[in-house]
Design a protein around this motif. Sequence first.
Motif, mmCIF file in Angstrom:
data_model
loop_
_atom_site.group_PDB
_atom_site.id
_atom_site.type_symbol
_atom_site.label_atom_id
_atom_site.label_comp_id
_atom_site.label_asym_id
_atom_site.label_seq_id
_atom_site.Cartn_x
_atom_site.Cartn_y
_atom_site.Cartn_z
ATOM 1 N N VAL A 28 23.272 58.498 46.779
ATOM 2 C CA VAL A 28 23.882 57.246 46.018
ATOM 3 C C VAL A 28 25.202 57.565 45.705
ATOM 4 N N VAL A 29 25.536 58.650 45.374
ATOM 5 C CA VAL A 29 27.068 58.929 44.887
ATOM 6 C C VAL A 29 27.901 58.632 46.224
ATOM 7 N N GLY A 30 27.380 59.449 47.537
ATOM 8 C CA GLY A 30 28.047 58.931 48.596
ATOM 9 C C GLY A 30 28.321 57.778 48.967
ATOM 10 N N GLY A 31 27.189 56.879 48.944
ATOM 11 C CA GLY A 31 27.232 55.549 49.208
ATOM 12 C C GLY A 31 28.199 54.836 48.506
ATOM 13 N N LEU A 32 28.222 55.113 47.094
ATOM 14 C CA LEU A 32 29.050 54.242 46.229
ATOM 15 C C LEU A 32 30.607 54.660 46.611
ATOM 16 N N ALA A 33 30.704 56.061 46.798
ATOM 17 C CA ALA A 33 32.138 56.336 47.107
ATOM 18 C C ALA A 33 32.606 55.569 48.284
ATOM 19 N N GLU A 34 31.922 55.830 49.634
ATOM 20 C CA GLU A 34 32.123 55.015 50.737
ATOM 21 C C GLU A 34 32.582 53.520 50.464
ATOM 22 N N GLU A 35 31.654 52.810 49.782
ATOM 23 C CA GLU A 35 31.855 51.561 49.441
ATOM 24 C C GLU A 35 33.476 51.323 48.787
ATOM 25 N N ALA A 36 33.333 52.094 47.705
ATOM 26 C CA ALA A 36 34.677 52.073 46.864
ATOM 27 C C ALA A 36 35.797 52.233 47.815
ATOM 28 N N GLU A 37 35.811 53.215 48.799
ATOM 29 C CA GLU A 37 36.817 53.609 49.521
ATOM 30 C C GLU A 37 37.222 52.470 50.561
ATOM 31 N N THR A 38 36.140 51.933 51.151
ATOM 32 C CA THR A 38 36.343 50.945 52.099
ATOM 33 C C THR A 38 37.014 49.493 51.431
ATOM 34 N N GLY A 39 36.612 49.176 50.296
ATOM 35 C CA GLY A 39 37.205 48.062 49.679
ATOM 36 C C GLY A 39 38.557 48.241 48.921
ATOM 37 N N LEU A 40 38.800 49.418 48.427
ATOM 38 C CA LEU A 40 39.933 49.610 47.464
ATOM 39 C C LEU A 40 40.913 50.799 48.106
ATOM 40 N N ALA A 41 40.959 50.835 49.422
ATOM 41 C CA ALA A 41 41.733 51.691 49.884
ATOM 42 C C ALA A 41 43.315 51.387 49.671
ATOM 43 N N ASP A 42 43.703 50.189 49.572
ATOM 44 C CA ASP A 42 44.841 49.721 49.253
ATOM 45 C C ASP A 42 45.020 48.918 47.933
ATOM 46 N N GLY A 43 44.033 49.368 46.988
ATOM 47 C CA GLY A 43 44.004 48.860 45.626
ATOM 48 C C GLY A 43 44.758 49.766 44.785
ATOM 49 N N TRP A 44 45.167 49.210 43.491
ATOM 50 C CA TRP A 44 45.677 50.061 42.517
ATOM 51 C C TRP A 44 45.002 49.656 41.104
ATOM 52 N N LEU A 45 44.978 50.615 40.142
ATOM 53 C CA LEU A 45 44.500 50.454 39.029
ATOM 54 C C LEU A 45 45.751 50.509 37.849
ATOM 55 N N VAL A 46 45.915 49.353 37.257
ATOM 56 C CA VAL A 46 47.297 49.195 36.577
ATOM 57 C C VAL A 46 46.824 49.490 35.160
ATOM 58 N N HIS A 47 47.605 50.355 34.518
ATOM 59 C CA HIS A 47 47.307 50.720 33.100
ATOM 60 C C HIS A 47 48.218 49.545 32.232
ATOM 61 N N MET A 48 47.748 48.928 31.177
ATOM 62 C CA MET A 48 48.593 47.828 30.663
ATOM 63 C C MET A 48 48.415 48.258 29.199
ATOM 64 N N THR A 49 49.368 48.346 28.572
ATOM 65 C CA THR A 49 49.570 48.710 26.852
ATOM 66 C C THR A 49 49.929 47.222 26.247
ATOM 67 N N CYS A 50 49.242 47.210 25.103
ATOM 68 C CA CYS A 50 49.467 46.134 24.180
ATOM 69 C C CYS A 50 50.002 46.266 22.915
ATOM 70 N N TYR A 51 50.811 45.317 22.164
ATOM 71 C CA TYR A 51 51.235 45.560 20.958
ATOM 72 C C TYR A 51 50.158 45.422 19.752
#
Length: 246
Positions: free
Chosen positions: A148-171
Amino acid sequence: MGLLVATSMAASGCTPNTGPAATVGPAEPARRAAQSFVHCVESEGGGCVARDPKQGSWDAFALLQWLGAGSPTSILQALRRELEHHRNPFAVQDRFVVVASRYREPLRGAECTPESATPIAELLPKAVSQVETRMQSLGLWRNDLEEVVGGLAEEAETGLADGWLVHMTCYGDPYEIWVATAKRDERQVVVGMLTSMPGWLGSGPLDDERVEGRIHSRTLGDSTTLGVVREGSVDTRWIPIPIEEF
């Protein structure tokens, strides 16, 4: 003489700029996409979520994050249901719509801005390693879970290889969020968001210096939101209201 000066000024005004061209960092498209998405959510809520196949890839990453940080009891009770949910792209989209709708009011006026952006490709190995280590320590690392973990990792890598996680801070509350983007047709689009992040993925508590710096960086009158009130910063003896006694 006047003609000579005018000619010289005209020539200098038409001189091309031969200096180095300003470059945009690789994370800038993702930061802009995240900012635009948050502005949209403030107005439209869940209406800002458009169907995208890569939402499933983000859901796979979010499941890995949950396996690495969620309570063992909740994992044992809900893993099968979460995997069934993950297989349904409409259910994945509906969950994103619910999150965006829920945060419409909190984000409105919170003045969230991108603070940093991390390639998801750098975070994925950390998530997989954390899940494996944690499940082994709990005695839950079996062949079926490894698949299961291997399948999830493969799916995430395929779709998000060029993706970013943007950290946003708020007042204001919620003070920080994480917006996930993926590449589609040479541009970054938002495919998910988180409202909390475990420390092993690089998150940490907002320290006093960062909070105070964000408060003091605003000029008086340019915001409609209240700043962060630190515990102990208000002397209750000077509040002109009677204190109820029980």
